[in-house]
Write a protein that holds these residues in place. Structure first.
Motif, PDB file in Angstrom:
ATOM      1  N   PHE A  96      66.162  30.041  78.635  1.00  0.00           N
ATOM      2  CA  PHE A  96      66.801  30.420  77.381  1.00  0.00           C
ATOM      3  C   PHE A  96      65.770  30.909  76.378  1.00  0.00           C
ATOM      4  O   PHE A  96      64.583  30.605  76.473  1.00  0.00           O
ATOM      5  CB  PHE A  96      67.612  29.255  76.793  1.00  0.00           C
ATOM      6  CG  PHE A  96      66.831  28.369  75.857  1.00  0.00           C
ATOM      7  CD1 PHE A  96      67.066  28.401  74.491  1.00  0.00           C
ATOM      8  CD2 PHE A  96      65.868  27.507  76.339  1.00  0.00           C
ATOM      9  CE1 PHE A  96      66.339  27.591  73.636  1.00  0.00           C
ATOM     10  CE2 PHE A  96      65.136  26.696  75.485  1.00  0.00           C
ATOM     11  CZ  PHE A  96      65.378  26.740  74.121  1.00  0.00           C
ATOM     12  N   ALA A  97      66.250  31.690  75.421  1.00  0.00           N
ATOM     13  CA  ALA A  97      65.445  32.148  74.293  1.00  0.00           C
ATOM     14  C   ALA A  97      66.277  31.953  73.036  1.00  0.00           C
ATOM     15  O   ALA A  97      67.436  32.358  72.984  1.00  0.00           O
ATOM     16  CB  ALA A  97      65.071  33.617  74.451  1.00  0.00           C
ATOM     17  N   GLY A  98      65.693  31.324  72.041  1.00  0.00           N
ATOM     18  CA  GLY A  98      66.330  31.165  70.740  1.00  0.00           C
ATOM     19  C   GLY A  98      65.573  32.004  69.729  1.00  0.00           C
ATOM     20  O   GLY A  98      64.349  31.931  69.649  1.00  0.00           O
ATOM     21  N   TYR A  99      66.292  32.822  68.971  1.00  0.00           N
ATOM     22  CA  TYR A  99      65.641  33.754  68.058  1.00  0.00           C
ATOM     23  C   TYR A  99      66.498  33.970  66.826  1.00  0.00           C
ATOM     24  O   TYR A  99      67.692  33.679  66.822  1.00  0.00           O
ATOM     25  CB  TYR A  99      65.345  35.079  68.756  1.00  0.00           C
ATOM     26  CG  TYR A  99      66.576  35.754  69.333  1.00  0.00           C
ATOM     27  CD1 TYR A  99      67.267  36.724  68.610  1.00  0.00           C
ATOM     28  CD2 TYR A  99      67.056  35.418  70.586  1.00  0.00           C
ATOM     29  CE1 TYR A  99      68.406  37.333  69.129  1.00  0.00           C
ATOM     30  CE2 TYR A  99      68.180  36.020  71.115  1.00  0.00           C
ATOM     31  CZ  TYR A  99      68.859  36.977  70.384  1.00  0.00           C
ATOM     32  OH  TYR A  99      69.981  37.572  70.892  1.00  0.00           O
ATOM     33  N   ARG A 100      65.881  34.481  65.778  1.00  0.00           N
ATOM     34  CA  ARG A 100      66.610  34.735  64.535  1.00  0.00           C
ATOM     35  C   ARG A 100      66.128  36.027  63.887  1.00  0.00           C
ATOM     36  O   ARG A 100      64.970  36.399  64.028  1.00  0.00           O
ATOM     37  CB  ARG A 100      66.478  33.572  63.572  1.00  0.00           C
ATOM     38  CG  ARG A 100      65.103  33.363  63.033  1.00  0.00           C
ATOM     39  CD  ARG A 100      64.957  32.137  62.150  1.00  0.00           C
ATOM     40  NE  ARG A 100      64.864  30.949  62.963  1.00  0.00           N
ATOM     41  CZ  ARG A 100      65.608  29.846  62.752  1.00  0.00           C
ATOM     42  NH1 ARG A 100      66.443  29.786  61.757  1.00  0.00           N
ATOM     43  NH2 ARG A 100      65.490  28.811  63.534  1.00  0.00           N
ATOM     44  N   ASN A 132      60.741  43.165  58.468  1.00  0.00           N
ATOM     45  CA  ASN A 132      62.079  42.922  59.007  1.00  0.00           C
ATOM     46  C   ASN A 132      61.927  42.661  60.504  1.00  0.00           C
ATOM     47  O   ASN A 132      61.698  43.584  61.280  1.00  0.00           O
ATOM     48  CB  ASN A 132      62.955  44.148  58.723  1.00  0.00           C
ATOM     49  CG  ASN A 132      64.390  43.921  59.064  1.00  0.00           C
ATOM     50  OD1 ASN A 132      64.850  42.795  59.207  1.00  0.00           O
ATOM     51  ND2 ASN A 132      65.120  45.012  59.206  1.00  0.00           N
ATOM     52  N   ILE A 133      62.050  41.402  60.894  1.00  0.00           N
ATOM     53  CA  ILE A 133      61.666  41.011  62.254  1.00  0.00           C
ATOM     54  C   ILE A 133      62.730  40.183  62.957  1.00  0.00           C
ATOM     55  O   ILE A 133      63.683  39.721  62.353  1.00  0.00           O
ATOM     56  CB  ILE A 133      60.364  40.182  62.233  1.00  0.00           C
ATOM     57  CG1 ILE A 133      60.582  38.855  61.467  1.00  0.00           C
ATOM     58  CG2 ILE A 133      59.215  40.973  61.646  1.00  0.00           C
ATOM     59  CD1 ILE A 133      59.476  37.837  61.648  1.00  0.00           C
ATOM     60  N   ILE A 134      62.500  40.002  64.234  1.00  0.00           N
ATOM     61  CA  ILE A 134      63.146  38.930  64.996  1.00  0.00           C
ATOM     62  C   ILE A 134      62.041  37.909  65.242  1.00  0.00           C
ATOM     63  O   ILE A 134      60.954  38.259  65.731  1.00  0.00           O
ATOM     64  CB  ILE A 134      63.748  39.439  66.318  1.00  0.00           C
ATOM     65  CG1 ILE A 134      64.899  40.364  66.009  1.00  0.00           C
ATOM     66  CG2 ILE A 134      64.091  38.270  67.228  1.00  0.00           C
ATOM     67  CD1 ILE A 134      66.143  40.245  66.804  1.00  0.00           C
ATOM     68  N   SER A 150      67.424  47.678  68.741  1.00  0.00           N
ATOM     69  CA  SER A 150      68.779  48.115  68.375  1.00  0.00           C
ATOM     70  C   SER A 150      69.105  47.791  66.915  1.00  0.00           C
ATOM     71  O   SER A 150      69.905  48.485  66.297  1.00  0.00           O
ATOM     72  CB  SER A 150      69.826  47.485  69.296  1.00  0.00           C
ATOM     73  OG  SER A 150      69.994  46.111  69.005  1.00  0.00           O
ATOM     74  N   GLU A 151      68.465  46.765  66.373  1.00  0.00           N
ATOM     75  CA  GLU A 151      68.680  46.385  64.969  1.00  0.00           C
ATOM     76  C   GLU A 151      67.618  46.994  64.048  1.00  0.00           C
ATOM     77  O   GLU A 151      67.539  46.641  62.875  1.00  0.00           O
ATOM     78  CB  GLU A 151      68.688  44.856  64.836  1.00  0.00           C
ATOM     79  CG  GLU A 151      69.861  44.211  65.546  1.00  0.00           C
ATOM     80  CD  GLU A 151      69.888  42.694  65.409  1.00  0.00           C
ATOM     81  OE1 GLU A 151      69.036  42.126  64.673  1.00  0.00           O
ATOM     82  OE2 GLU A 151      70.757  42.080  66.037  1.00  0.00           O
ATOM     83  N   LYS A 152      66.810  47.886  64.609  1.00  0.00           N
ATOM     84  CA  LYS A 152      65.773  48.600  63.856  1.00  0.00           C
ATOM     85  C   LYS A 152      64.800  47.644  63.154  1.00  0.00           C
ATOM     86  O   LYS A 152      64.426  47.838  61.995  1.00  0.00           O
ATOM     87  CB  LYS A 152      66.400  49.585  62.869  1.00  0.00           C
ATOM     88  CG  LYS A 152      67.250  50.645  63.556  1.00  0.00           C
ATOM     89  CD  LYS A 152      67.730  51.694  62.616  1.00  0.00           C
ATOM     90  CE  LYS A 152      68.631  52.727  63.207  1.00  0.00           C
ATOM     91  NZ  LYS A 152      68.704  52.985  64.587  1.00  0.00           N
ATOM     92  N   LYS A 153      64.380  46.625  63.880  1.00  0.00           N
ATOM     93  CA  LYS A 153      63.408  45.657  63.361  1.00  0.00           C
ATOM     94  C   LYS A 153      61.998  46.228  63.473  1.00  0.00           C
ATOM     95  O   LYS A 153      61.739  47.137  64.264  1.00  0.00           O
ATOM     96  CB  LYS A 153      63.487  44.340  64.143  1.00  0.00           C
ATOM     97  CG  LYS A 153      64.845  43.668  64.092  1.00  0.00           C
ATOM     98  CD  LYS A 153      65.163  43.179  62.707  1.00  0.00           C
ATOM     99  CE  LYS A 153      66.471  42.410  62.686  1.00  0.00           C
ATOM    100  NZ  LYS A 153      66.857  42.017  61.345  1.00  0.00           N
ATOM    101  N   ASP A 154      61.093  45.661  62.693  1.00  0.00           N
ATOM    102  CA  ASP A 154      59.702  46.092  62.713  1.00  0.00           C
ATOM    103  C   ASP A 154      58.915  45.466  63.860  1.00  0.00           C
ATOM    104  O   ASP A 154      57.939  46.047  64.333  1.00  0.00           O
ATOM    105  CB  ASP A 154      59.011  45.727  61.388  1.00  0.00           C
ATOM    106  CG  ASP A 154      59.651  46.422  60.198  1.00  0.00           C
ATOM    107  OD1 ASP A 154      60.005  47.611  60.318  1.00  0.00           O
ATOM    108  OD2 ASP A 154      59.803  45.769  59.147  1.00  0.00           O
ATOM    109  N   ALA A 155      59.317  44.268  64.285  1.00  0.00           N
ATOM    110  CA  ALA A 155      58.551  43.556  65.313  1.00  0.00           C
ATOM    111  C   ALA A 155      59.333  42.353  65.812  1.00  0.00           C
ATOM    112  O   ALA A 155      60.316  41.929  65.189  1.00  0.00           O
ATOM    113  CB  ALA A 155      57.214  43.087  64.740  1.00  0.00           C
ATOM    114  N   VAL A 156      58.874  41.818  66.922  1.00  0.00           N
ATOM    115  CA  VAL A 156      59.274  40.490  67.388  1.00  0.00           C
ATOM    116  C   VAL A 156      58.032  39.619  67.206  1.00  0.00           C
ATOM    117  O   VAL A 156      56.938  39.994  67.638  1.00  0.00           O
ATOM    118  CB  VAL A 156      59.719  40.489  68.865  1.00  0.00           C
ATOM    119  CG1 VAL A 156      60.032  39.077  69.336  1.00  0.00           C
ATOM    120  CG2 VAL A 156      60.930  41.398  69.062  1.00  0.00           C
TER     121      VAL A 156
END
Length: 144
Positions: A62-66, A75-77, A107-113
């Motif tokens: 599993f992976a939990g992320y926000r 703007n990240i995950i 897909s959410e146009k984030k800057d990074a994980v």
């Protein structure tokens, strides 16, 4: 890697409960009795999501992320949690979940994980570095 494994977005209380075996391996300090409630509240109030991989009717990774924004990272995950049952390690499941989270971020146009890992967890660090992550910061905490 066995391509029969599918990443599934976990959404129901039942699915959350099914993740307990993997979660407990990573977070043994948690209490099984309030796990689902805690995760449901995080999902509702903190933009927390869980993706998992099942095999034979049980979650094995599993992976939990926000989603979040910080002045430091933009703007990240943020990847809070990533774990695979020991008997499933080495099959590429962590990489599959990391690719899933990166696809969500794109897909959410984030800057990074972004993620943190323990200094001593060399196995996880190798997985992250092999999946395009770079050492970018030193995380500090002040226990209260």
């Amino acid at each position: 890697m066995d391509n029969t494994y599918q990443v599934k977005l976990i959404e129901t209380d039942h699915e959350i409960q099914q993740c307990w075996e993997v979660v407990f391996l990573l977070r043994p300090h948690l209490n099984k009795n309030n796990w689902a409630t805690m995760i449901s509240e995080m999902m509702q109030h903190e933009k927390y999501s869980i993706a998992g991989i099942m095999d034979n009717g049980r979650f094995v990774a599993f992976a939990g992320y926000r989603s979040m924004t910080s002045l430091h990272s933009g703007n990240i995950i943020y990847l809070d949690d990533l774990c695979t049952l020991e008997s499933y390690r080495g099959k590429g499941l962590a990489s599959q979940l990391l690719n899933y989270v990166k696809a969500v971020a794109l897909s959410e146009k984030k800057d990074a994980v972004v993620l943190d890992t323990d200094f001593t967890n060399n196995t996880a660090q190798k997985v992250y570095l092999n999946n395009g992550f770079q050492l970018a910061a030193l995380h500090l905490a002040c226990p209260l």
